[in-house]
Motif scaffolding. Structure first.
Motif, mmCIF file in Angstrom:
data_model
loop_
_atom_site.group_PDB
_atom_site.id
_atom_site.type_symbol
_atom_site.label_atom_id
_atom_site.label_comp_id
_atom_site.label_asym_id
_atom_site.label_seq_id
_atom_site.Cartn_x
_atom_site.Cartn_y
_atom_site.Cartn_z
ATOM 1 N N TYR A 23 -27.341 -36.123 -8.363
ATOM 2 C CA TYR A 23 -26.431 -36.511 -9.445
ATOM 3 C C TYR A 23 -25.644 -37.770 -9.116
ATOM 4 C CZ TYR A 23 -22.801 -34.219 -6.674
ATOM 5 O OH TYR A 23 -21.954 -33.871 -5.675
ATOM 6 N N LEU A 24 -25.589 -38.119 -7.830
ATOM 7 C CA LEU A 24 -24.870 -39.334 -7.451
ATOM 8 C C LEU A 24 -25.795 -40.536 -7.351
ATOM 9 C CD1 LEU A 24 -22.415 -38.114 -4.674
ATOM 10 C CD2 LEU A 24 -21.877 -38.811 -6.986
ATOM 11 N N ILE A 37 -24.913 -44.030 -8.912
ATOM 12 C CA ILE A 37 -23.782 -44.715 -8.296
ATOM 13 C C ILE A 37 -24.205 -45.302 -6.953
ATOM 14 C CG2 ILE A 37 -22.459 -43.136 -6.810
ATOM 15 C CD1 ILE A 37 -20.150 -43.472 -8.760
ATOM 16 N N PHE A 50 -13.621 -40.897 -6.822
ATOM 17 C CA PHE A 50 -14.589 -40.783 -7.907
ATOM 18 C C PHE A 50 -15.747 -39.864 -7.543
ATOM 19 C CE2 PHE A 50 -12.363 -44.500 -9.503
ATOM 20 C CZ PHE A 50 -12.249 -44.149 -10.834
ATOM 21 N N VAL A 51 -16.182 -39.942 -6.289
ATOM 22 C CA VAL A 51 -17.280 -39.070 -5.879
ATOM 23 C C VAL A 51 -16.833 -37.614 -5.933
ATOM 24 C CG1 VAL A 51 -18.663 -38.384 -3.900
ATOM 25 C CG2 VAL A 51 -18.532 -40.783 -4.538
ATOM 26 N N LEU A 109 -14.574 -36.328 -7.941
ATOM 27 C CA LEU A 109 -14.547 -35.920 -9.345
ATOM 28 C C LEU A 109 -15.947 -35.598 -9.840
ATOM 29 C CD1 LEU A 109 -11.969 -38.378 -10.918
ATOM 30 C CD2 LEU A 109 -11.831 -35.889 -10.826
ATOM 31 N N LEU A 110 -16.907 -36.452 -9.457
ATOM 32 C CA LEU A 110 -18.280 -36.233 -9.913
ATOM 33 C C LEU A 110 -18.837 -34.946 -9.338
ATOM 34 C CD1 LEU A 110 -20.001 -39.705 -9.834
ATOM 35 C CD2 LEU A 110 -19.451 -38.303 -11.800
ATOM 36 N N SER A 111 -18.521 -34.684 -8.053
ATOM 37 C CA SER A 111 -19.037 -33.467 -7.441
ATOM 38 C C SER A 111 -18.483 -32.253 -8.158
ATOM 39 C CB SER A 111 -18.635 -33.393 -5.968
ATOM 40 O OG SER A 111 -18.925 -34.597 -5.341
ATOM 41 N N ALA A 170 -17.470 -32.128 -11.294
ATOM 42 C CA ALA A 170 -18.137 -32.043 -12.595
ATOM 43 C C ALA A 170 -19.532 -31.467 -12.443
ATOM 44 C CB ALA A 170 -18.195 -33.421 -13.246
ATOM 45 N N ASN A 171 -20.215 -31.888 -11.393
ATOM 46 C CA ASN A 171 -21.578 -31.424 -11.180
ATOM 47 C C ASN A 171 -21.601 -29.939 -10.844
ATOM 48 O OD1 ASN A 171 -24.438 -32.101 -10.829
ATOM 49 N ND2 ASN A 171 -24.063 -31.448 -8.738
ATOM 50 N N LEU A 214 -18.509 -49.266 -9.672
ATOM 51 C CA LEU A 214 -18.296 -47.874 -9.285
ATOM 52 C C LEU A 214 -17.656 -47.081 -10.425
ATOM 53 C CD1 LEU A 214 -18.264 -46.365 -6.307
ATOM 54 C CD2 LEU A 214 -15.840 -46.343 -6.809
ATOM 55 N N PHE A 244 -19.367 -44.213 -12.741
ATOM 56 C CA PHE A 244 -18.745 -42.888 -12.774
ATOM 57 C C PHE A 244 -18.798 -42.318 -14.193
ATOM 58 C CE2 PHE A 244 -14.781 -40.636 -13.816
ATOM 59 C CZ PHE A 244 -14.912 -39.522 -13.008
ATOM 60 N N ILE A 285 -22.331 -41.457 -15.327
ATOM 61 C CA ILE A 285 -22.827 -40.201 -14.740
ATOM 62 C C ILE A 285 -22.196 -39.008 -15.440
ATOM 63 C CG2 ILE A 285 -23.005 -38.839 -12.626
ATOM 64 C CD1 ILE A 285 -23.142 -41.403 -11.068
ATOM 65 N N ILE A 286 -20.916 -39.154 -15.805
ATOM 66 C CA ILE A 286 -20.263 -38.074 -16.555
ATOM 67 C C ILE A 286 -21.029 -37.811 -17.861
ATOM 68 C CG2 ILE A 286 -18.196 -37.489 -17.892
ATOM 69 C CD1 ILE A 286 -17.499 -37.158 -15.108
ATOM 70 N N ILE A 310 -24.207 -35.999 -16.974
ATOM 71 C CA ILE A 310 -23.989 -34.598 -16.608
ATOM 72 C C ILE A 310 -23.688 -33.767 -17.862
ATOM 73 C CG2 ILE A 310 -22.376 -33.037 -15.443
ATOM 74 C CD1 ILE A 310 -22.204 -34.980 -13.154
#
Lengths: 199, 210, 219
Positions: free
Chosen positions: A75-76, A79, B22-23, B25-27, B29-30, C74, C78, C81-82, C85
């Protein structure tokens, strides 16, 4: 899943002609339109894009297979890829500046633009979903870059004649007629499809 | 007091903090959506198998899918030779086989489920599970009018069904071993033809060893 | 004109990302043969541009010059990606259809362009509005193109049949080159309208000040 069974030479030719990143997949059109006004700049940008895609394809393949997949952080991946691209572009800028100031002058302002060239990220996402192995990724990267280069040179050559043509209606001059030209070029490149059957 | 924005320490610390924030936050969300995404995938896979067997369609309630799948479909042991997951189901007393197979498409791999009789002479149903084809072009292979054409289609003596340009509305004849390709996506259609032939070969192989 | 209204007007028409800047067509043009896909992509772009501009505008005094580009990229990725998801979790069907194109929103030049040109020098609220205006300005052009392409290419509107059985679809409208032709035509129309508006604005001008001219002011 294993890497697709594709030979190196067909893959290279396909990425230049039949699946031209710009004319078949429509990635990287933004800078394409603005830069193709000038033949010399097109040459410089084409070279820079080819280098960046090739190098990024190699690095991103390694990052994908040794970092993203083992850690299961798919998922990353967007980025991480985009940061790799931005990093490569910045490094390349510094290296060229140090070793070949004349080339640096020629490429100058185009280098930072490459970070947001969709062609670069597009190629990386392709090699991810297609599961290319290392060699295939590098060949595909350089081939796609060369295809983009070829396309921008062709367009720049057409535009040197076209932009001087007064028969073009005023409202269509510049960007409008360029878009139509790209449309025709894309139709011509569709003709290549099926010649080499590669994924 | 204003921090020195261009000092090396500040640049490093700032970049680090931004990345981590940010990473993180993404984690989150994931992680939050992960069970949902997995449930979606499971559901999609089970639904596709049922639909290929003709046991479910878009009118089937979402809640019934799991129960139907567990009661009607049997998962066969994985077979290394054909590299496909296999399923069997009995419909009106007749046994049928299905395989899940992944093969290259134009952009990326296409995963599909094909159900047929054990000798692979007639297709029961065909469902596209995953594909990365161009949206609106090759991506239309996932639409019902395309996959419906395979229902009851006779397999040719060479063990395939031809996917060729036609009216673009669907080929209604189940006896001609031929379906309409997606208009404007001839290469994706070629890949589907190859995939179907491979899936049929896999069904035949499994059917022969039962 | 208030700054908010000016921002909206510029994004939607006078400085429209497609007509004036010809930005951001790369990743979305390919999906414009289908209205619903286009709608989702446009909403994704609008969301990422607006939120990205807002965040970057908040951070603008803290970002060191050297890493500005990387931080921008970045933050923007972000939000993309949101979007990815959220689509995967709540709209699996659409997510599956759009495939790799959602990720390519990151490289949509509008995102970077607005971050650099507007958010770097304006307040967060206004930057957010600017992102929305640009996203929508870009959106209405692409949606009109998608309308024409889906109607002529498939004879449908949001998947509903419009024409009868006798309709022969225009295959070229389904294929990508037509997108370039249609953008060019839209650009042409916009240029003509603009030229007319300019001519109209120029013509009455000498008269207007003339009427209120202080010529006989000498007493």
């Amino acid at each position: 899943m294993n890497a697709p069974n594709v030979g190196i030479l067909p893959l290279f030719l396909a990425s230049i002609l039949t699946s031209n990143i710009l004319l078949a997949n429509f990635l990287g059109t933004c800078s394409f339109i603005s830069i193709s006004k000038d033949f010399k700049s097109s040459m410089g940008l084409g070279l820079a894009v080819t280098m960046v895609i090739g190098i990024c394809a190699a690095i991103c393949w390694a990052v994908l297979n040794f970092l993203i997949r083992p850690l299961a952080i798919e998922y990353l991946s967007f980025i991480i890829f985009i940061i790799v691209i931005a990093g490569v572009v910045q490094m390349l800028e510094m290296i060229i500046d140090r070793f070949s100031p004349s080339l640096y002058m020629a490429l100058g302002i185009f280098l930072p633009l490459i970070t947001v060239n969709c062609a670069v990220l597009g190629v990386i996402l392709f090699l991810q979903i297609r599961n290319y192995n290392f060699l295939q990724s590098v060949i595909f990267g350089f081939g796609s870059g060369a295809g983009w280069w070829l396309a921008i040179m062709l367009l720049a050559a057409i535009r040197t004649k076209l932009d001087k043509n007064n028969a073009v209606p005023a409202g269509l001059k510049g960007t409008g007629i360029t878009l139509i030209t790209i449309g025709f070029m894309a139709m011509a490149f569709i003709g290549f499809s099926g010649m080499i059957a590669v994924q | 007091m204003k921090p020195k924005k261009d000092s090396l320490g500040y640049v490093v610390v700032f970049t680090f903090i931004v990345c981590v924030a940010f990473v993180l936050l993404l984690s989150v969300a994931n992680q939050v959506t992960l069970p949902r995404v997995e449930a979606n995938q499971n559901y999609a896979s089970h639904y596709a198998v049922l639909a290929a067997f003709g046991l479910a369609d878009s009118s089937t309630a979402k809640s019934e899918i799991e129960e139907l799948y567990l009661s009607k479909v049997k998962e066969l042991p994985a077979r290394p030779i054909s590299a496909a997951s296999a399923y069997s189901a009995e419909i009106d007393g007749t046994p049928y086989l299905a395989v899940k197979i992944t093969n290259p498409g134009l952009w990326g791999p296409i995963t599909a489920i094909l159900a047929a009789d054990p000798p692979a002479e007639r297709i029961l149903g065909f469902e596209i599970l995953e594909q990365q084809e161009t949206p609106g072009l090759g991506g239309r292979i996932g639409e019902a009018w395309f996959t419906e054409q395979f229902k009851g289609e006779k397999v040719s003596a060479e063990g395939r069904v031809i996917v060729a340009q036609g009216t673009g509305k669907g080929d209604p004849d189940p006896e001609n071993s031929r379906v309409d390709a997606v208009t404007g996506a001839s290469r994706t259609s070629d890949f589907v033809q190859i995939l179907v032939a491979k899936a049929l070969a896999a069904v035949k192989e499994i059917g022969g060893s039962l | 004109m208030s700054p908010a209204r000016k921002v909206l007007r510029e994004g939607l028409w006078s400085n429209n990302p497609i007509f004036v800047q010809v930005l951001g067509i790369c990743s979305t043009l390919a999906v414009t043969n289908n209205l619903s896909n286009t709608l989702v992509m446009v909403l994704g772009v609008t969301f990422a541009t607006a939120m990205g501009s807002w965040t970057l505008s908040l951070l603008k005094d803290l970002i060191p010059r050297k890493v500005r580009m990387i931080v921008q990229v970045l933050v923007l990725s972000f939000y993309v990606i949101i979007v990815d998801i959220l689509l995967k979790a709540y709209q699996p069907a659409i997510s599956k259809q759009l495939g790799p194109y959602v990720g390519l929103i990151i490289t949509n030049c509008i995102l970077m362009g607005r971050a650099e040109a507007f958010a770097a020098a304006n307040k967060p609220g206004l930057s957010f509005l600017d992102g929305v205006a640009n996203g929508l300005g870009y959106g209405w052009v692409l949606i009109s193109i998608a309308f024409v392409r889906e109607l002529l290419g498939f004879g449908t509107f949001f998947g509903l049949k419009v024409f009868g059985e006798g309709f022969t679809p225009w295959t070229i409208m389904v294929m990508a080159p037509s997108a370039f032709f249609l953008v060019a035509l839209a650009l042409w129309a916009a240029n003509i309208l603009k030229a007319k508006a300019e001519a109209a604005a120029k013509a009455p001008k000498p008269k207007a000040p003339g009427a209120a001219s202080p010529a006989p002011a000498k007493q």
